[in-house]
Every structure is written in C-alpha cells, then in structure tokens.
Write a protein that holds these residues in place. Structure first.
Motif, PDB file in Angstrom:
ATOM      1  N   PRO A 184       0.973  -1.350   0.156  1.00  0.00           N
ATOM      2  CA  PRO A 184      -0.093  -0.258   0.071  1.00  0.00           C
ATOM      3  C   PRO A 184       1.055   1.423  -0.138  1.00  0.00           C
ATOM      4  CG  PRO A 184      -0.971  -1.597   1.774  1.00  0.00           C
ATOM      5  CD  PRO A 184       0.359  -2.384   1.270  1.00  0.00           C
ATOM      6  N   THR A 185       1.884   1.577   0.683  1.00  0.00           N
ATOM      7  CA  THR A 185       2.568   2.025   0.813  1.00  0.00           C
ATOM      8  C   THR A 185       2.717   2.896  -0.351  1.00  0.00           C
ATOM      9  OG1 THR A 185       3.516   2.228   2.870  1.00  0.00           O
ATOM     10  CG2 THR A 185       4.371   3.759   2.287  1.00  0.00           C
ATOM     11  N   SER A 186       3.753   1.799  -1.124  1.00  0.00           N
ATOM     12  CA  SER A 186       4.709   1.833  -2.178  1.00  0.00           C
ATOM     13  C   SER A 186       3.582   2.371  -3.634  1.00  0.00           C
ATOM     14  CB  SER A 186       5.037   0.265  -2.841  1.00  0.00           C
ATOM     15  OG  SER A 186       6.107   0.219  -2.254  1.00  0.00           O
ATOM     16  N   ILE A 187       2.354   1.896  -3.647  1.00  0.00           N
ATOM     17  CA  ILE A 187       1.247   2.358  -4.511  1.00  0.00           C
ATOM     18  C   ILE A 187       0.545   3.230  -4.625  1.00  0.00           C
ATOM     19  CG2 ILE A 187      -0.336   0.955  -3.573  1.00  0.00           C
ATOM     20  CD1 ILE A 187       0.327   1.106  -7.210  1.00  0.00           C
ATOM     21  N   LEU A 188       0.580   3.932  -3.195  1.00  0.00           N
ATOM     22  CA  LEU A 188      -0.068   5.426  -2.511  1.00  0.00           C
ATOM     23  C   LEU A 188       0.996   6.664  -3.044  1.00  0.00           C
ATOM     24  CD1 LEU A 188      -1.835   4.847   0.163  1.00  0.00           C
ATOM     25  CD2 LEU A 188      -2.782   4.702  -1.724  1.00  0.00           C
ATOM     26  N   PHE A 189       2.530   5.822  -2.573  1.00  0.00           N
ATOM     27  CA  PHE A 189       3.137   6.809  -3.299  1.00  0.00           C
ATOM     28  C   PHE A 189       2.976   7.328  -5.007  1.00  0.00           C
ATOM     29  CE2 PHE A 189       7.471   8.229  -4.354  1.00  0.00           C
ATOM     30  CZ  PHE A 189       7.844   9.211  -3.916  1.00  0.00           C
ATOM     31  N   VAL A 190       2.998   6.335  -5.832  1.00  0.00           N
ATOM     32  CA  VAL A 190       2.651   6.373  -7.036  1.00  0.00           C
ATOM     33  C   VAL A 190       1.720   7.381  -7.115  1.00  0.00           C
ATOM     34  CG1 VAL A 190       2.258   4.936  -9.695  1.00  0.00           C
ATOM     35  CG2 VAL A 190       4.482   3.764  -7.787  1.00  0.00           C
ATOM     36  N   ALA A 191       0.620   6.805  -7.014  1.00  0.00           N
ATOM     37  CA  ALA A 191      -0.308   7.642  -6.860  1.00  0.00           C
ATOM     38  C   ALA A 191      -0.830   9.052  -6.604  1.00  0.00           C
ATOM     39  CB  ALA A 191      -1.633   7.087  -6.629  1.00  0.00           C
ATOM     40  N   ASP A 192       0.037   9.550  -5.594  1.00  0.00           N
ATOM     41  CA  ASP A 192       0.686  10.463  -5.368  1.00  0.00           C
ATOM     42  C   ASP A 192       0.781  11.186  -6.250  1.00  0.00           C
ATOM     43  OD1 ASP A 192      -0.849   9.758  -2.690  1.00  0.00           O
ATOM     44  OD2 ASP A 192       0.895  10.180  -1.624  1.00  0.00           O
ATOM     45  N   ARG A 193       1.997  10.658  -6.808  1.00  0.00           N
ATOM     46  CA  ARG A 193       3.006  11.655  -7.445  1.00  0.00           C
ATOM     47  C   ARG A 193       2.504  11.840  -8.615  1.00  0.00           C
ATOM     48  NH1 ARG A 193       5.077  11.355  -4.006  1.00  0.00           N
ATOM     49  NH2 ARG A 193       3.961  13.062  -3.695  1.00  0.00           N
ATOM     50  N   LEU A 194       1.241  11.280  -9.330  1.00  0.00           N
ATOM     51  CA  LEU A 194       0.578  11.432 -10.215  1.00  0.00           C
ATOM     52  C   LEU A 194      -0.290  12.028 -10.348  1.00  0.00           C
ATOM     53  CD1 LEU A 194      -0.207   7.248 -11.151  1.00  0.00           C
ATOM     54  CD2 LEU A 194       0.490   8.977 -12.940  1.00  0.00           C
ATOM     55  N   MET A 195      -1.317  12.309  -9.005  1.00  0.00           N
ATOM     56  CA  MET A 195      -1.979  13.431  -8.739  1.00  0.00           C
ATOM     57  C   MET A 195      -1.500  14.621  -8.501  1.00  0.00           C
ATOM     58  SD  MET A 195      -4.764  11.665  -6.147  1.00  0.00           S
ATOM     59  CE  MET A 195      -5.271  12.571  -6.180  1.00  0.00           C
ATOM     60  N   ASP A 196      -0.340  14.454  -8.713  1.00  0.00           N
ATOM     61  CA  ASP A 196       0.296  16.099  -8.830  1.00  0.00           C
ATOM     62  C   ASP A 196       0.626  16.569  -9.945  1.00  0.00           C
ATOM     63  OD1 ASP A 196       1.021  15.656  -5.584  1.00  0.00           O
ATOM     64  OD2 ASP A 196       3.181  14.801  -6.077  1.00  0.00           O
ATOM     65  N   LEU A 197       0.377  15.702 -10.438  1.00  0.00           N
ATOM     66  CA  LEU A 197       0.756  16.208 -12.714  1.00  0.00           C
ATOM     67  C   LEU A 197      -0.732  16.845 -13.197  1.00  0.00           C
ATOM     68  CD1 LEU A 197       2.712  13.267 -13.820  1.00  0.00           C
ATOM     69  CD2 LEU A 197       3.648  15.682 -12.770  1.00  0.00           C
ATOM     70  N   GLY A 198      -1.798  16.532 -12.148  1.00  0.00           N
ATOM     71  CA  GLY A 198      -3.292  17.105 -12.743  1.00  0.00           C
ATOM     72  C   GLY A 198      -3.662  16.625 -13.630  1.00  0.00           C
ATOM     73  N   GLY A 199      -4.715  16.950 -14.837  1.00  0.00           N
ATOM     74  CA  GLY A 199      -4.980  16.723 -16.007  1.00  0.00           C
ATOM     75  C   GLY A 199      -5.646  14.578 -15.970  1.00  0.00           C
ATOM     76  N   GLU A 200      -4.808  14.366 -17.326  1.00  0.00           N
ATOM     77  CA  GLU A 200      -5.359  12.897 -17.388  1.00  0.00           C
ATOM     78  C   GLU A 200      -4.618  11.954 -15.864  1.00  0.00           C
ATOM     79  OE1 GLU A 200      -7.491  11.072 -18.401  1.00  0.00           O
ATOM     80  OE2 GLU A 200      -8.280  13.268 -19.547  1.00  0.00           O
ATOM     81  N   GLU A 201      -3.994  12.133 -15.514  1.00  0.00           N
ATOM     82  CA  GLU A 201      -2.427  11.325 -14.612  1.00  0.00           C
ATOM     83  C   GLU A 201      -3.437  12.131 -13.816  1.00  0.00           C
ATOM     84  OE1 GLU A 201      -1.095  13.721 -16.677  1.00  0.00           O
ATOM     85  OE2 GLU A 201       0.333  12.948 -18.065  1.00  0.00           O
ATOM     86  N   GLU A 202      -3.823  12.973 -13.065  1.00  0.00           N
ATOM     87  CA  GLU A 202      -4.479  13.394 -11.977  1.00  0.00           C
ATOM     88  C   GLU A 202      -5.363  11.836 -11.463  1.00  0.00           C
ATOM     89  OE1 GLU A 202      -6.408  15.669  -8.483  1.00  0.00           O
ATOM     90  OE2 GLU A 202      -6.100  16.985 -10.570  1.00  0.00           O
ATOM     91  N   LYS A 203      -6.378  11.665 -12.676  1.00  0.00           N
ATOM     92  CA  LYS A 203      -7.417  11.086 -12.869  1.00  0.00           C
ATOM     93  C   LYS A 203      -6.710   9.158 -12.429  1.00  0.00           C
ATOM     94  CE  LYS A 203     -10.320  14.295 -15.710  1.00  0.00           C
ATOM     95  NZ  LYS A 203     -11.119  13.785 -17.271  1.00  0.00           N
ATOM     96  N   LEU A 204      -5.595   9.073 -13.308  1.00  0.00           N
ATOM     97  CA  LEU A 204      -5.653   7.946 -12.982  1.00  0.00           C
ATOM     98  C   LEU A 204      -4.751   7.703 -11.414  1.00  0.00           C
ATOM     99  CD1 LEU A 204      -3.933   5.129 -14.063  1.00  0.00           C
ATOM    100  CD2 LEU A 204      -1.949   6.201 -14.943  1.00  0.00           C
ATOM    101  N   GLY A 205      -4.460   8.883 -10.881  1.00  0.00           N
ATOM    102  CA  GLY A 205      -3.610   8.634  -9.471  1.00  0.00           C
ATOM    103  C   GLY A 205      -4.837   8.164  -8.556  1.00  0.00           C
ATOM    104  N   ARG A 206      -6.137   8.868  -8.400  1.00  0.00           N
ATOM    105  CA  ARG A 206      -6.911   9.043  -8.282  1.00  0.00           C
ATOM    106  C   ARG A 206      -7.664   7.518  -7.821  1.00  0.00           C
ATOM    107  NH1 ARG A 206      -9.161  10.839  -3.844  1.00  0.00           N
ATOM    108  NH2 ARG A 206      -8.984   8.490  -3.205  1.00  0.00           N
ATOM    109  N   ALA A 207      -7.605   7.348  -9.407  1.00  0.00           N
ATOM    110  CA  ALA A 207      -8.136   6.144  -9.243  1.00  0.00           C
ATOM    111  C   ALA A 207      -7.352   4.852  -8.827  1.00  0.00           C
ATOM    112  CB  ALA A 207      -8.291   5.019 -11.326  1.00  0.00           C
ATOM    113  N   ILE A 208      -5.840   4.651  -8.579  1.00  0.00           N
ATOM    114  CA  ILE A 208      -5.341   3.907  -7.906  1.00  0.00           C
ATOM    115  C   ILE A 208      -5.785   4.218  -6.485  1.00  0.00           C
ATOM    116  CG2 ILE A 208      -2.909   3.264  -7.240  1.00  0.00           C
ATOM    117  CD1 ILE A 208      -2.425   4.137 -10.486  1.00  0.00           C
ATOM    118  N   ARG A 209      -6.319   5.098  -6.479  1.00  0.00           N
ATOM    119  CA  ARG A 209      -5.761   5.136  -4.654  1.00  0.00           C
ATOM    120  C   ARG A 209      -7.482   4.859  -4.028  1.00  0.00           C
ATOM    121  NH1 ARG A 209      -3.466   9.680  -1.693  1.00  0.00           N
ATOM    122  NH2 ARG A 209      -4.985   9.897  -0.640  1.00  0.00           N
ATOM    123  N   ASN A 210      -7.954   5.055  -5.375  1.00  0.00           N
ATOM    124  CA  ASN A 210      -9.466   3.936  -4.842  1.00  0.00           C
ATOM    125  C   ASN A 210      -9.563   2.437  -4.541  1.00  0.00           C
ATOM    126  OD1 ASN A 210     -11.113   6.817  -4.709  1.00  0.00           O
ATOM    127  ND2 ASN A 210     -11.880   6.662  -6.805  1.00  0.00           N
TER     128      ASN A 210
END
Length: 278
Positions: A184-210
């Motif tokens: 969980p810590t590893s995948i959430l770190f990835v998701a958070d970095r994606l969410m920092d970017l905004g746009g489609e990457e942020e959507k992907l990060g949100r989906a991973i967190r969910n």
C-alpha cells in the motif's frame, strides 16, 4: 558540448515517457517462453552489445537518480566537476548497494521496453541516504488502457554474482506479501505523484487510490515480475521457480546473464558519474 548537455532536451522526468532510450534490443539476445499467464525471458549479451548501449545506459542510470535536465543545468551553473560531485551524492559507493540499485534500474527499463508497462516513479530519486536500501516494492508498473481495468506489475529485482536459491526464495516472499498486491505505501506513493501532475495523470492517480482503499484489484490484474541479473547462466532453481508459479495471476521471470557481473557494475557507475571535463 558534453553528452549530458546534448540530451538535456529529452524528457526524462519522473512521470513522462514521451522519449525513450531502448537498451535491451541492441544489447541482448532474447530467448522467450510464453504460455497462458506465464512468461520466461532469458537474456544474454550480444557480441558488441554492451559497447553499443554504454552511453545510453549511463544516461538512463543518471535519470533514475535525478532529472537529466537538472543535471545539465548543474553542468551549466557549476561546471563538470561540481556537477559530477553533486550527482555522486545520490549514487551509492558500496559494491553491494550499487549491485542492487543497478538491478532495479535494469528491471524498470526492461518492463517498460519489453513488457508494456509504465513505471511512473523512478524511486531511487527518493532515497533517504546514499547507501540506504529503500523499503517497499522494487518497482510498480501500470497498464492503463481506456477500455480496460488498470493492470499492475509488482516487481522484485535481484542482482548477484552467482544467483542461487536463497535470493529466489527471498524475492518470492516479497512478491507474496500483502496478499500479492503492491505494498500500500508503495502504490499510494505512485498515485500521489500522479495526482500532483493534474489532468489525466491526476485521474489515474485518483483511480489507483480508490482501488487501494477498496482492495478491489483481482489477482489476475496484478502480474508478479521476478527480475534477476547475475554472472552465472540461468540456474535450475530459477527455472523450477518459474514452473512452480501458480495460475491465479500472471507471472514473468526474467534473467539477464552478465558474465563479468561485478566489473560491469563498477564500470557502469563510473561512466554514469563521468559527465565531462572542464
């Protein structure tokens, strides 16, 4: 102009693969066995292959420790010597740490180049100390096609002069943790970095967190990847491990044979640290 400045325009940011530097197609011969959800890749160096990719490998190694454009700016602002010293602060000095980290770098590059995953985070940029091993999964890959559920790769890399059963067992234990899901810590770190970017990457990060929160990812959407680089030919223990992998999820076992394993690692780090001369 030094090599590092010539490639500064290439986008080697942590989260963007718009440019790539293929290594393995030029470097290695492949022997692949693929059946059902399992794939075995055996790689050996081509004659002259290492020389052909030496410059590209040095650049790739640097990009795992820092953004290449920042290194180029360091060269411009500080000169080659100080820029090299700054980069050296991020790279390990001990043979053991170098072995493990180069194994992780090669594993990350191979799963992107050959297996169709994107590894969004170059996690060696986030170490607490030069010689400190990072906790969590060695690499997490993502496949995100609009018409399919997200697929993940949970990866463990091993680098040994002689690969033996103990290292293989250790890798399998790590892959099995958290019910085979990415830590969980590893995948959430990835998701958070994606969410920092905004746009489609942020959507992907949100989906991973969910998906992490709901633990909704089925085993058949998580591929376990065991990558090993060693000085010996692929050992029977690794072939037996591949044969024994279960059918409840995809599995990849990858072995790269580099006969002068330790000399290769030493030379690779030396070249990566050599930015140029004043």
């Amino acid at each position: 102009m030094t090599e590092i400045l010539r490639v500064a325009s290439l986008n080697f940011s942590t989260l963007d693969r718009s440019e790539s530097m293929p290594l393995f197609a030029e470097w290695c011969e492949f022997d692949s066995t693929i059946s059902d959800k399992k794939r075995l890749l055996k790689l050996r160096e081509k004659a002259g292959g290492r020389d052909a990719i030496a410059n590209a490998l040095a650049l790739v190694m640097r990009s795992h420790y820092d953004d290449v454009s920042r290194i180029a700016q360091d060269v411009s602002d500080l000169g080659y010597g100080k820029a090299s010293a700054l980069l050296a602060e991020r790279m390990p000095r001990s043979a053991t740490a170098r072995s493990g980290e180069l194994g992780e770098i090669l594993a990350t590059e191979l799963v992107e180049e050959e297996l169709g995953y994107w590894v969004p985070v170059r996690r060696l940029r986030y170490k607490d100390g030069r010689e400190m091993a990072l906790r969590g999964d060695d690499f997490i890959g993502i496949q995100n096609n609009s018409d399919e559920a997200i697929k993940y790769a949970k990866g463990e890399s091993k680098s040994r002069k002689t690969l033996a059963q103990d290292a293989i067992n250790d890798a399998r234990l790590v892959l099995a943790r958290d019910h085979g899901r990415p830590t969980p810590t590893s995948i959430l770190f990835v998701a958070d970095r994606l969410m920092d970017l905004g746009g489609e990457e942020e959507k992907l990060g949100r989906a991973i967190r969910n998906e992490v929160a709901t633990r909704a990812v089925a085993p058949d959407r998580i591929e376990h990847i065991l990558f090993a680089v060693s000085g010996n030919a692929i050992p029977k223990a690794l072939l037996d491990d591949f044969a024994a992998t279960s059918g409840d999820r995809p599995h990849a076992v990858i072995h790269l044979e580099v006969s002068d394993h330790q000399d290769f690692i030493k030379a690779s780090f030396e070249k990566a640290l050599k930015l140029g001369n004043d």
